[in-house]
Design an enzyme around this catalytic site. Structure first.
Site, PDB file in Angstrom:
ATOM      1  N   TYR A   7       0.849  -1.192   0.000  1.00  0.00           N
ATOM      2  CA  TYR A   7       0.000   0.000   0.000  1.00  0.00           C
ATOM      3  C   TYR A   7       0.880   1.235   0.000  1.00  0.00           C
ATOM      4  O   TYR A   7       2.098   1.174   0.210  1.00  0.00           O
ATOM      5  CB  TYR A   7      -0.960  -0.002   1.193  1.00  0.00           C
ATOM      6  CG  TYR A   7      -0.314   0.317   2.528  1.00  0.00           C
ATOM      7  CD1 TYR A   7      -0.323   1.616   3.044  1.00  0.00           C
ATOM      8  CD2 TYR A   7       0.298  -0.678   3.303  1.00  0.00           C
ATOM      9  CE1 TYR A   7       0.259   1.911   4.265  1.00  0.00           C
ATOM     10  CE2 TYR A   7       0.875  -0.388   4.522  1.00  0.00           C
ATOM     11  CZ  TYR A   7       0.860   0.906   5.004  1.00  0.00           C
ATOM     12  OH  TYR A   7       1.441   1.213   6.216  1.00  0.00           O
ATOM     13  N   CYS A   8       0.251   2.376  -0.237  1.00  0.00           N
ATOM     14  CA  CYS A   8       0.973   3.651  -0.264  1.00  0.00           C
ATOM     15  C   CYS A   8      -0.014   4.727   0.128  1.00  0.00           C
ATOM     16  O   CYS A   8      -0.707   4.602   1.132  1.00  0.00           O
ATOM     17  CB  CYS A   8       1.597   3.884  -1.630  1.00  0.00           C
ATOM     18  SG  CYS A   8       0.434   3.728  -3.008  1.00  0.00           S
ATOM     19  N   GLY A   9      -0.091   5.799  -0.658  1.00  0.00           N
ATOM     20  CA  GLY A   9      -1.067   6.836  -0.378  1.00  0.00           C
ATOM     21  C   GLY A   9      -2.381   6.591  -1.090  1.00  0.00           C
ATOM     22  O   GLY A   9      -3.449   6.686  -0.495  1.00  0.00           O
TER      23      GLY A   9
END
Length: 286
Positions: A244-246
């Site tokens: 995941y990230c932003g």
């Protein structure tokens, strides 16, 4: 057999220009900040594409045609029908091979790679180093917009490549997977300006910044170094990997790099944009 390897260099791609099966696609989006550290403003990369692109390349609208317009979050995975229409319009279908590239950060190219793979299409390569690598070789650039003949793309979604918020909540509560955060180490620690509702990381996450998987020229590091970095971060494949990230974009760089070394992972598409928006969900900071 695929026309090109998953990661293709500029010289190899140049040798295949004109192949009737080839579909080169500029997938660029720009994230602009009006205030340093503030929220992002999504801007199409079409202007840059029109200023100069690879011969024959089409432009893919990741923030529009290839996203769910009903979602409160940008870039959300669209439904199969919408994706079919957009991919068909790009000329992607049976017997074609896509080479995705971006004008700057490779995350837009890997996002298109991930989207196509999720919907069952595997004949996709990412141009290593993107547009800058092509320019560095002195290769031809064109300004006339290009398009391929429409195709018939049939989506075959692979839900096993995607996780939802409820899946991540289950991992936070009981383990069973490695949560890999692809943002910078500062963002992982919750230090400094942030672009989401709250700073920090999902509890139990490990840090594997997407930028650190690239060299100074924006090319992917060699396989042994990718392997070493993944193992050091804890993404060693001993458990299922969730990246995941932003907003589900830079995490696809991690997933692509992991694929290069023979490891699979799933994407939390909502990422911190969704997670941080709910104050009931926990976040960790250093």
């Amino acid at each position: 057999m695929a026309l090109l390897p998953p990661l293709v260099d500029a010289e190899t791609l140049a040798q295949h220009l004109g192949d009737p099966a080839l579909r080169i696609v500029d997938a660029t989006v720009h994230l602009r900040r009006e205030v340093p550290g503030g929220p992002y403003r999504v801007e199409s990369g079409r202007a840059g594409y029109e200023a100069g692109h690879l011969p024959g390349a089409a432009f893919a609208d990741l923030a529009g045609d290839l996203a769910d317009p009903a979602s409160p979050y940008p870039f959300t995975l669209p439904d199969a029908a919408r994706f079919e229409a957009a991919a068909s319009a790009l000329g992607i279908g049976p017997g074609t091979h896509v080479v995705a590239y971006a004008q700057e950060a490779p995350m837009w190219a890997t996002r298109l790679w991930w989207l196509l793979g999720y919907f069952g299409f595997d004949d996709v390569s990412v141009l290593d180093g993107g547009l800058e690598a092509w320019r560095a070789k002195g290769r031809e650039m064109v300004t006339t917009p290009s398009a391929y003949p429409p195709a018939v793309f049939q989506a075959h979604p692979r839900p096993e490549r995607l996780v939802r918020r409820s899946d991540v909540e289950a991992v936070v509560a009981g383990g069973g997977a490695t949560l890999v955060n692809a943002l910078t180490r500062q963002a992982f620690s919750g230090i400094g300006p942030f672009a989401y509702s709250r700073p920090g990381r999902i509890p139990g996450s490990v840090s594997l910044p997407s930028a650190e998987l690239l060299d100074d020229a924006g090319r992917f590091r060699a396989g042994p170094e990718l392997l070493q970095r993944a193992d050091a971060a804890g993404a060693d494949g001993s458990q299922p990997i969730i990246a995941y990230c932003g907003g589900g974009i830079s995490a696809t760089v991690d997933l692509f790099a992991l694929r290069l070394i023979g490891r699979d992972g799933r994407l939390y598409d909502g990422s911190l944009t969704e997670w941080s928006a709910d104050p009931s969900l926990p976040l960790e900071t250093d």
